[in-house]
Design a protein around this motif. Structure first.
Motif, PDB file in Angstrom:
ATOM      1  N   THR A 357      -5.740  -4.899 -41.712  1.00  0.00           N
ATOM      2  CA  THR A 357      -5.176  -5.687 -42.809  1.00  0.00           C
ATOM      3  C   THR A 357      -5.196  -4.866 -44.093  1.00  0.00           C
ATOM      4  O   THR A 357      -6.250  -4.367 -44.509  1.00  0.00           O
ATOM      5  N   GLY A 358      -4.033  -4.738 -44.724  1.00  0.00           N
ATOM      6  CA  GLY A 358      -3.944  -4.040 -45.997  1.00  0.00           C
ATOM      7  C   GLY A 358      -4.308  -4.959 -47.146  1.00  0.00           C
ATOM      8  O   GLY A 358      -4.311  -6.183 -47.015  1.00  0.00           O
ATOM      9  N   PRO A 359      -4.635  -4.387 -48.311  1.00  0.00           N
ATOM     10  CA  PRO A 359      -5.042  -5.188 -49.469  1.00  0.00           C
ATOM     11  C   PRO A 359      -3.870  -5.875 -50.167  1.00  0.00           C
ATOM     12  O   PRO A 359      -2.740  -5.387 -50.128  1.00  0.00           O
ATOM     13  N   VAL A 360      -4.153  -7.004 -50.817  1.00  0.00           N
ATOM     14  CA  VAL A 360      -3.140  -7.683 -51.634  1.00  0.00           C
ATOM     15  C   VAL A 360      -3.109  -6.961 -52.986  1.00  0.00           C
ATOM     16  O   VAL A 360      -3.719  -7.388 -53.961  1.00  0.00           O
ATOM     17  N   VAL A 361      -2.404  -5.852 -53.009  1.00  0.00           N
ATOM     18  CA  VAL A 361      -2.351  -4.998 -54.196  1.00  0.00           C
ATOM     19  C   VAL A 361      -1.687  -5.729 -55.364  1.00  0.00           C
ATOM     20  O   VAL A 361      -1.018  -6.745 -55.180  1.00  0.00           O
ATOM     21  N   SER A 362      -1.851  -5.164 -56.559  1.00  0.00           N
ATOM     22  CA  SER A 362      -1.360  -5.827 -57.777  1.00  0.00           C
ATOM     23  C   SER A 362       0.138  -6.083 -57.769  1.00  0.00           C
ATOM     24  O   SER A 362       0.613  -7.010 -58.426  1.00  0.00           O
ATOM     25  N   TYR A 363       0.889  -5.266 -57.052  1.00  0.00           N
ATOM     26  CA  TYR A 363       2.351  -5.401 -57.060  1.00  0.00           C
ATOM     27  C   TYR A 363       2.884  -6.105 -55.810  1.00  0.00           C
ATOM     28  O   TYR A 363       4.072  -6.056 -55.517  1.00  0.00           O
ATOM     29  N   GLY A 364       1.998  -6.783 -55.056  1.00  0.00           N
ATOM     30  CA  GLY A 364       2.443  -7.475 -53.844  1.00  0.00           C
ATOM     31  C   GLY A 364       1.846  -8.860 -53.721  1.00  0.00           C
ATOM     32  O   GLY A 364       0.896  -9.206 -54.426  1.00  0.00           O
ATOM     33  N   LYS A 365       2.411  -9.679 -52.825  1.00  0.00           N
ATOM     34  CA  LYS A 365       1.854 -11.012 -52.601  1.00  0.00           C
ATOM     35  C   LYS A 365       1.805 -11.396 -51.126  1.00  0.00           C
ATOM     36  O   LYS A 365       0.948 -12.169 -50.721  1.00  0.00           O
ATOM     37  N   ASN A 366       2.714 -10.877 -50.305  1.00  0.00           N
ATOM     38  CA  ASN A 366       2.673 -11.099 -48.860  1.00  0.00           C
ATOM     39  C   ASN A 366       2.483  -9.739 -48.198  1.00  0.00           C
ATOM     40  O   ASN A 366       3.422  -8.962 -48.085  1.00  0.00           O
ATOM     41  N   ILE A 367       1.254  -9.460 -47.785  1.00  0.00           N
ATOM     42  CA  ILE A 367       0.931  -8.149 -47.241  1.00  0.00           C
ATOM     43  C   ILE A 367       0.876  -8.260 -45.725  1.00  0.00           C
ATOM     44  O   ILE A 367      -0.022  -8.903 -45.165  1.00  0.00           O
ATOM     45  N   VAL A 368       1.828  -7.636 -45.064  1.00  0.00           N
ATOM     46  CA  VAL A 368       1.911  -7.687 -43.605  1.00  0.00           C
ATOM     47  C   VAL A 368       1.487  -6.334 -43.038  1.00  0.00           C
ATOM     48  O   VAL A 368       2.008  -5.296 -43.446  1.00  0.00           O
ATOM     49  N   SER A 369       0.529  -6.362 -42.131  1.00  0.00           N
ATOM     50  CA  SER A 369      -0.005  -5.143 -41.534  1.00  0.00           C
ATOM     51  C   SER A 369       0.028  -5.267 -40.024  1.00  0.00           C
ATOM     52  O   SER A 369      -0.143  -6.361 -39.475  1.00  0.00           O
ATOM     53  N   CYS A 370       0.218  -4.147 -39.361  1.00  0.00           N
ATOM     54  CA  CYS A 370       0.470  -4.186 -37.922  1.00  0.00           C
ATOM     55  C   CYS A 370      -0.088  -2.926 -37.274  1.00  0.00           C
ATOM     56  O   CYS A 370       0.008  -1.829 -37.832  1.00  0.00           O
ATOM     57  N   CYS A 371      -0.686  -3.057 -36.106  1.00  0.00           N
ATOM     58  CA  CYS A 371      -1.089  -1.893 -35.315  1.00  0.00           C
ATOM     59  C   CYS A 371      -1.186  -2.305 -33.850  1.00  0.00           C
ATOM     60  O   CYS A 371      -1.312  -3.490 -33.525  1.00  0.00           O
ATOM     61  N   THR A 372      -1.115  -1.308 -32.989  1.00  0.00           N
ATOM     62  CA  THR A 372      -1.147  -1.549 -31.541  1.00  0.00           C
ATOM     63  C   THR A 372      -2.257  -0.721 -30.914  1.00  0.00           C
ATOM     64  O   THR A 372      -2.398   0.467 -31.200  1.00  0.00           O
ATOM     65  N   LEU A 373      -3.049  -1.367 -30.061  1.00  0.00           N
ATOM     66  CA  LEU A 373      -4.108  -0.699 -29.317  1.00  0.00           C
ATOM     67  C   LEU A 373      -4.217  -1.361 -27.951  1.00  0.00           C
ATOM     68  O   LEU A 373      -4.181  -2.589 -27.853  1.00  0.00           O
ATOM     69  N   ASN A 374      -4.341  -0.550 -26.913  1.00  0.00           N
ATOM     70  CA  ASN A 374      -4.424  -1.081 -25.543  1.00  0.00           C
ATOM     71  C   ASN A 374      -3.232  -1.979 -25.212  1.00  0.00           C
ATOM     72  O   ASN A 374      -3.380  -3.011 -24.547  1.00  0.00           O
ATOM     73  N   ASN A 375      -2.056  -1.593 -25.709  1.00  0.00           N
ATOM     74  CA  ASN A 375      -0.801  -2.319 -25.466  1.00  0.00           C
ATOM     75  C   ASN A 375      -0.781  -3.726 -26.077  1.00  0.00           C
ATOM     76  O   ASN A 375       0.061  -4.545 -25.723  1.00  0.00           O
ATOM     77  N   VAL A 376      -1.698  -3.993 -26.984  1.00  0.00           N
ATOM     78  CA  VAL A 376      -1.730  -5.272 -27.693  1.00  0.00           C
ATOM     79  C   VAL A 376      -1.442  -5.001 -29.165  1.00  0.00           C
ATOM     80  O   VAL A 376      -2.097  -4.163 -29.797  1.00  0.00           O
TER      81      VAL A 376
END
Length: 388
Positions: A357-376
């Protein structure tokens, strides 16, 4: 190392919400977590520094013999710990970059962005698990992004000159940041929504259509926005094979209005073209890294303090508005680490799950983060919530 100046990532210094979150699940047991954590810290140069702000306002990473990053065991709910810890300032001036908490087979990692980017934290976790497995680690020096272009162009120079105009330089201190934390976090918390998916068939379909998953992910979030959305994307800026810790990323942005007459796939195709056109241009891809050092250092700090509510200088407020740090923040900010290139099998235990999960930085409001491990694939959405 005499000291590396904090230049391209200066905006991270006085941002009150700069914590990268990773949470892992282990099958098996780790019996030497503190020792392994210490070895992982010792193997990454940036974690053996502290941030020093000079009298002239310049900030540097300086060598530090007593790093303050730590790992500890807890019986508390890990998300509750995350919400508590995000409000407590990292003591960068003492070398505190990572806080980690173990609860049974789960470990929560919180890292200040000045310690590195999302990939950096995944590589640190790999170092930690490798050391816990009884294996030796490779020392990794820190470095800045190697920029293929070194100019923000005429537009960048003009915009920087406009923002700098009328600003009186000053030097902010750690006390100013403490006040900003107190002001900003009064009555606020953040919420992380998480979704876990097996994307095999989706990725096959996108591969056939020659579309990246990031574009498809963005289309999914924009389809319910009845507006032209301002979208930012974090972009990996590492050289191939670079597994060092540092903020080795850049960013691009674009505006797009979801076309309700078309389906998600067709919108994703249009978004993919926008992204691809930016990435094909070194000038556009690295614009932000060339642009930020053109602003006065203390003005960058002030913009973040305006966002936090503790700076009222009219020049700083005007700059904060122009940079999207007030009401007109990014509608959507996306980081996709893709398939993580870290080990999962170790001596006596296995890494089975990782969320990012990325931070809710000063210039953002909806922070979407994504990664894949073990095919999930785990996708998170991080937002601010006001509390009474």
């Amino acid at each position: 190392m005499s000291g590396l100046e904090i230049r391209t990532e200066r905006a991270d210094l006085y941002d009150v919400n700069m914590i990268i979150v990773m949470r892992i699940r282990i099958e098996g047991s780790i019996n030497n977590a503190e020792e392994a954590f210490s070895k992982a810290v010792s193997s990454n140069e940036v974690l053996n520094t502290k941030v020093v702000i000079e009298e002239d306002g310049r900030a540097f990473y300086k060598p530090n013999k007593t790093p303050r990053s730590f790992i500890t065991h807890t019986d508390e709910d890990l998300d509750r710990i995350r919400q508590q810890q995000e409000k407590i300032r990292f003591r960068l001036e003492e070398g505190e970059f990572i806080r980690a908490y173990i609860n049974n087979g789960e470990i929560l990692f919180l890292m200040h962005h000045l310690g590195g980017d999302g990939k950096s934290l995944s590589y640190f976790i790999e170092d930690f698990l490798t050391a816990a497995s009884g294996e030796e680690l490779t020392y990794k020096p820190m470095h800045e992004v190697e920029l293929p272009v070194t100019s923000a162009g005429i537009i960048g120079k003009f915009f920087a000159s406009l923002l700098n105009r009328g600003w009186t330089d000053r030097t902010y201190t750690w006390n100013d940041l403490d006040k900003a934390y107190g002001q900003y976090w009064a009555g606020k918390t953040t919420v992380i929504e998480e979704k876990e998916e097996h994307l095999g068939s989706t990725l096959s379909m996108l591969h056939d259509e020659k579309i990246g998953y990031t574009a498809y992910l963005i289309a999914g979030y924009l389809q319910d926005m009845d507006k032209t959305a301002d979208v930012g994307i974090a972009v990996d800026a590492r050289r191939k094979g670079d597994r060092s810790m540092g903020n080795l990323a850049t960013g691009i942005s674009f505006k797009y209005r979801y076309d309700k007459r078309k389906d998600r796939l067709d919108n994703a195709k249009a978004i993919h073209k926008l992204i691809h056109s930016k990435l094909l241009s070194p000038y556009k891809k690295y614009f932000i890294l060339n642009f930020m050092p053109m602003l006065r250092r203390s003005l960058i700090d002030a913009i973040n303090l305006v966002h936090a509510g503790t700076e009222s200088d009219p020049v700083a407020i005007k700059a904060a508005k122009a940079m999207g740090y007030l009401d007109d923040t990014k509608d959507l900010s996306v980081t996709n680490l893709t398939s993580l290139d870290i080990r999962t099998d170790y001596n006596g235990f296995r890494l089975v799950r990782l969320s990012f999960t990325g931070p809710v930085v000063s210039y953002g409001k909806n922070i979407v983060s994504c990664c894949t491990l073990n095919n999930v694939t785990v996708t998170t959405r991080h937002t601010i919530r006001r509390i009474s």
